[in-house]
Each structure stands twice: as C-alpha cells, then as structure tokens.
Design a protein around this motif. Structure first.
Motif, PDB file in Angstrom:
ATOM      1  N   UNK A 123       0.822  -1.211   0.000  1.00  0.00           N
ATOM      2  CA  UNK A 123       0.000   0.000   0.000  1.00  0.00           C
ATOM      3  C   UNK A 123       0.859   1.266   0.000  1.00  0.00           C
ATOM      4  N   UNK A 124       2.114   1.129  -0.450  1.00  0.00           N
ATOM      5  CA  UNK A 124       3.079   2.231  -0.409  1.00  0.00           C
ATOM      6  C   UNK A 124       3.557   2.582  -1.812  1.00  0.00           C
ATOM      7  N   UNK A 125       3.677   3.870  -2.066  1.00  0.00           N
ATOM      8  CA  UNK A 125       4.225   4.376  -3.315  1.00  0.00           C
ATOM      9  C   UNK A 125       5.241   5.463  -2.981  1.00  0.00           C
ATOM     10  N   UNK A 126       6.463   5.294  -3.470  1.00  0.00           N
ATOM     11  CA  UNK A 126       7.531   6.253  -3.216  1.00  0.00           C
ATOM     12  C   UNK A 126       8.103   6.734  -4.533  1.00  0.00           C
ATOM     13  N   UNK A 127       8.463   8.012  -4.594  1.00  0.00           N
ATOM     14  CA  UNK A 127       9.024   8.531  -5.834  1.00  0.00           C
ATOM     15  C   UNK A 127       9.868   9.767  -5.574  1.00  0.00           C
ATOM     16  N   UNK A 128      10.692  10.109  -6.539  1.00  0.00           N
ATOM     17  CA  UNK A 128      11.562  11.273  -6.462  1.00  0.00           C
ATOM     18  C   UNK A 128      10.742  12.525  -6.780  1.00  0.00           C
ATOM     19  N   UNK A 129      10.878  13.531  -5.922  1.00  0.00           N
ATOM     20  CA  UNK A 129      10.177  14.790  -6.143  1.00  0.00           C
ATOM     21  C   UNK A 129      10.889  15.893  -5.365  1.00  0.00           C
ATOM     22  N   UNK A 130      11.037  17.040  -5.994  1.00  0.00           N
ATOM     23  CA  UNK A 130      11.664  18.201  -5.374  1.00  0.00           C
ATOM     24  C   UNK A 130      10.572  19.087  -4.788  1.00  0.00           C
ATOM     25  N   UNK A 131      10.503  19.168  -3.473  1.00  0.00           N
ATOM     26  CA  UNK A 131       9.460  19.940  -2.800  1.00  0.00           C
ATOM     27  C   UNK A 131       9.619  21.447  -2.966  1.00  0.00           C
ATOM     28  N   UNK A 132      10.752  21.899  -3.505  1.00  0.00           N
ATOM     29  CA  UNK A 132      10.923  23.337  -3.741  1.00  0.00           C
ATOM     30  C   UNK A 132      10.305  23.769  -5.062  1.00  0.00           C
ATOM     31  N   UNK A 163      19.784  25.007   3.681  1.00  0.00           N
ATOM     32  CA  UNK A 163      20.432  26.233   4.148  1.00  0.00           C
ATOM     33  C   UNK A 163      19.792  27.517   3.621  1.00  0.00           C
ATOM     34  N   UNK A 164      19.049  27.427   2.540  1.00  0.00           N
ATOM     35  CA  UNK A 164      18.451  28.592   1.903  1.00  0.00           C
ATOM     36  C   UNK A 164      17.037  28.834   2.428  1.00  0.00           C
ATOM     37  N   UNK A 165      16.784  30.008   2.993  1.00  0.00           N
ATOM     38  CA  UNK A 165      15.472  30.354   3.542  1.00  0.00           C
ATOM     39  C   UNK A 165      14.383  30.262   2.479  1.00  0.00           C
ATOM     40  N   UNK A 166      14.657  30.715   1.263  1.00  0.00           N
ATOM     41  CA  UNK A 166      13.682  30.660   0.176  1.00  0.00           C
ATOM     42  C   UNK A 166      13.276  29.214  -0.115  1.00  0.00           C
ATOM     43  N   UNK A 167      14.232  28.299  -0.085  1.00  0.00           N
ATOM     44  CA  UNK A 167      13.939  26.875  -0.312  1.00  0.00           C
ATOM     45  C   UNK A 167      13.033  26.336   0.797  1.00  0.00           C
ATOM     46  N   UNK A 168      13.319  26.695   2.039  1.00  0.00           N
ATOM     47  CA  UNK A 168      12.488  26.229   3.154  1.00  0.00           C
ATOM     48  C   UNK A 168      11.061  26.761   3.028  1.00  0.00           C
ATOM     49  N   UNK A 169      10.905  28.013   2.627  1.00  0.00           N
ATOM     50  CA  UNK A 169       9.566  28.579   2.444  1.00  0.00           C
ATOM     51  C   UNK A 169       8.810  27.867   1.324  1.00  0.00           C
ATOM     52  N   UNK A 170       9.499  27.566   0.230  1.00  0.00           N
ATOM     53  CA  UNK A 170       8.858  26.845  -0.879  1.00  0.00           C
ATOM     54  C   UNK A 170       8.411  25.451  -0.431  1.00  0.00           C
TER      55      UNK A 170
END
Length: 194
Positions: A123-132, A163-170
C-alpha cells in the motif's frame, strides 16, 4: 508542535563520522538531491533515525494518536511522508493507513526505500520529487492518488534543514498545498545544538 506547544523528542547522536559529514555538507547548497543521495549506503550510520531512536517514544505516540483520531472519523485513508529518505517512517504509516506515499529529492534514497525498507508493503508508493518546485507531489504522474484526494496525515522529518530560507519557504508552501484542510502533520526539526 501539539496544540501550539512544542514536544521534546530526545534521541542520541547518530553521527559516527563527523569528518565525512563536513566534507559532504559543503555540497548541500549546490545540489541538495546529490547531497542526500551520497548518504544512501550509510544513512543509518550518519543520521539519527528520529522515529526509531526517539528515547521518549513521542513520535510513535503522535502517529498512533492521530491515526486513531482519523480512523474514528473514517479518514485514515491517505498518509504522506515529505522527504521520506530511505522510508524509515513508512513502515509505521503502512499498518495504520490504507494508502501511503512518500517523496524525496534523492533518487538513491528512494531506490533504497523501495528495494530494502518498503519492499514488502503493497500500500506504499515512493518517488523522487523536489518539494521546492511548483508541482504538488500528489498531482504528479508518479503519484497514485486521485486528483481530488489529499493526505489527512503527514510527517516531514529533517527536511527543513535546507540552508536557503527561500527553499524552506517553498517546501512549506508545497506541503500546505498538498495536505487536506484539516490534516495532521508532524514536523521533526533539528535542535539548534545539532
């Protein structure tokens, strides 16, 4: 954070090689996916497994508590692991939710999760994805969710260390847009001392 209050989770230092950590960390700013992929073979030696190493058991208690609440409302259908790494939280979700998805920026960690830690979980699906990025992970072709389906429970462990604040916000905006309106989420953040 539960009800506006922080809960302390105590874990032991999982780093065995601080020198290799310093060398690899320099690459984090340039290539986050490559940085985490470089840990695929020795992830358990280099990173604290926050869920399993939690001396107080707080994280598992939160997972059990909120999955039980959702189950009582017949909403324990879909859980999500943002930045799932090698899938260490997935096993705890798979037994409590009908469907579990996880994404990570590091393709080597997704491969390890799929082939080692989560290989027996159907019941699991995993994949590559950039959260930014702008795309919501549940709306990608890699996801097995339907377009209107949103997770009611999630974890985001040690993802907001960019380390990048903009990345964390995204990342936070993507997580917010992905979850159901009344979803529960556990954030695991490193302490200032780590």
């Amino acid at each position: 954070v539960e009800g506006g209050q922080f809960s302390n989770v105590i874990v032991e230092d999982g780093h065995k090689s601080h020198d290799s950590l310093q060398v690899r960390r320099k690459d984090m700013d340039k290539n986050m996916g490559g940085y985490f992929s470089s840990y695929a073979n020795d992830y358990q030696d280099e990173f604290v497994e926050s869920c399993d190493d939690d001396k107080t058991g707080s994280i598992l208690k939160f997972i059990e508590k909120y999955s039980a609440i959702l189950k009582s409302k017949d909403q324990a259908n879909f859980a999500y692991d943002f930045g799932c790494g090698p899938g260490l939280y997935i096993k705890h979700f798979a037994q409590r939710f009908k469907k579990v998805e996880g994404c990570d920026i590091a393709d080597d960690l997704i491969e390890k999760a799929t082939n080692v830690f989560c290989s027996q979980l159907d019941n699991v699906n995993l994949f590559v994805h950039d959260l930014t990025g702008d795309e919501i992970p549940t709306k990608t072709e890699s996801s097995f969710s339907t377009m209107e389906e949103k997770p009611t429970f999630a974890v985001c462990a040690n993802v907001l260390i960019a380390p990048d604040l903009d990345a964390r916000e995204k990342i936070l905006k993507t997580i917010h847009r992905t979850l159901a309106e009344s979803a529960y989420i556990i954030f695991v953040l490193p302490s200032i001392e780590s």
